[in-house]
Design an enzyme around this catalytic site. Structure first.
Site, mmCIF file in Angstrom:
data_model
loop_
_atom_site.group_PDB
_atom_site.id
_atom_site.type_symbol
_atom_site.label_atom_id
_atom_site.label_comp_id
_atom_site.label_asym_id
_atom_site.label_seq_id
_atom_site.Cartn_x
_atom_site.Cartn_y
_atom_site.Cartn_z
ATOM 1 N N ASP A 58 -59.992 9.553 -76.471
ATOM 2 C CA ASP A 58 -60.443 10.895 -76.847
ATOM 3 C C ASP A 58 -59.288 11.779 -77.292
ATOM 4 O OD1 ASP A 58 -63.093 10.348 -76.435
ATOM 5 O OD2 ASP A 58 -63.177 11.196 -74.418
ATOM 6 N N ARG A 66 -51.658 28.635 -57.149
ATOM 7 C CA ARG A 66 -51.377 30.055 -56.966
ATOM 8 C C ARG A 66 -52.479 30.878 -57.627
ATOM 9 N NH1 ARG A 66 -45.864 32.303 -58.615
ATOM 10 N NH2 ARG A 66 -46.753 34.031 -57.421
#
Length: 295
Positions: A73, A159
């Site tokens: 892909d 984070r």
């Protein structure tokens, strides 16, 4: 009919696969050329490809009727983005593990090439995303097109980021999350799906916004109209975030800038065959990926 050949030279046995394609094209009386951009790597690897029918891409474009991508892909996405705006149909020969976008398996090559020669195929117009960063001085920085998605988040995973979402310049929500995915129909069966987004038929022109691991109860994906424009900003406490295009290219922007994402005016035509139906092909491949992981 002239076919442009675009191989992923890192794939195992790629020289054999390219030779098989060229042999079959010759037997069907079809011309073929290979992009000159592969020549240096092919020579370095000691490959002889397409009988040396090298041609610069700029010279291929005016006479190429179809492009064959040989790989997975990632390969077909890279090829399609090279051909964007040239209206050249892209046909993927699957040498990857799953190959969601590739419609020809190597064992079916003879039959599919005969169908292509006879015109027994269809085209699926796949939408792509355009995006740009708006700078403080009004300058507009255009980013590369995205076939799958634009992902906005931090450079380091884990984070939390705070992102403000606007749709058509109207504020919608501020997301404390790992990030946001803005996806096309093509990308809807990838990263966006794993984050709870819907799977769309590849011909769909809608845009989907999917939060990534949001805090609080803000995890609902949003289905937008084709002409909607997404704008992402951040509060001043965020110093900078990154926009990743199809997982390959990243661009930094700060709280003083805006990121705009929209559907590009041009689609890219992908080849598929009349006995193939998207959802019938998709779910066996998704199941196959599970079994592949545990085998």
């Amino acid at each position: 009919m002239r076919i442009g050949i675009f191989p992923n030279l890192s794939k195992p046995n790629i020289e054999k696969h390219v030779a098989a394609v060229c042999t079959r094209l010759r037997s069907e009386g079809m011309e073929y050329v290979i992009s000159d951009s592969y020549r240096a790597e092919a020579e370095e690897r000691g490959y002889t490809l397409c009988d040396g029918n090298w041609l610069p891409l700029a010279e291929m474009l005016p006479t190429m009727d179809m492009a064959f991508s040989l790989g997975g892909d990632g390969t077909i996405i890279a090829v399609a983005k090279q051909l964007h705006r040239h209206r050249i149909p892209v046909c993927g020969i699957n040498l990857g593990e799953l190959g969601f976008l590739n419609v020809v398996e190597p064992e079916d090559l003879d039959r599919r090439l005969a169908e292509i020669k006879a015109g027994e195929y269809e085209l699926c117009e796949r939408s792509v995303l355009g995006s740009c960063i708006l700078h403080e001085d009004g300058r507009q920085e255009e980013l590369p097109i995205a076939m799958n998605e634009v992902v906005i988040g931090r450079s380091r995973p884990g984070r939390m980021a705070r992102l403000r979402l606007y749709i058509n310049d109207v504020f919608v929500e501020e997301y404390p999350s790992d990030g946001i995915i803005v996806t096309t129909a093509t990308g809807s069966s990838g990263y966006a799906m794993s984050c709870g987004g819907p799977i769309m038929h590849p011909s769909s022109t809608n845009i989907v916004v999917v939060p990534i691991c949001p805090h609080l109860l803000k995890n609902s994906p949003i289905l937008l109209a084709p002409d909607d424009v997404v704008t992402i900003t951040m509060p001043e406490r965020e110093k900078h975030l990154y926009a990743s295009i199809d997982g390959n290219e990243s661009f930094c922007f700060t709280h003083q800038k805006k990121l705009k994402i929209y559907r590009d005016a041009e689609t890219i035509p992908f080849v598929y065959f009349r006995d193939q139906r998207f959802f019938r092909l998709l779910f066996p491949k998704l199941t196959k990926s599970i079994y592949h992981a545990v085998s």
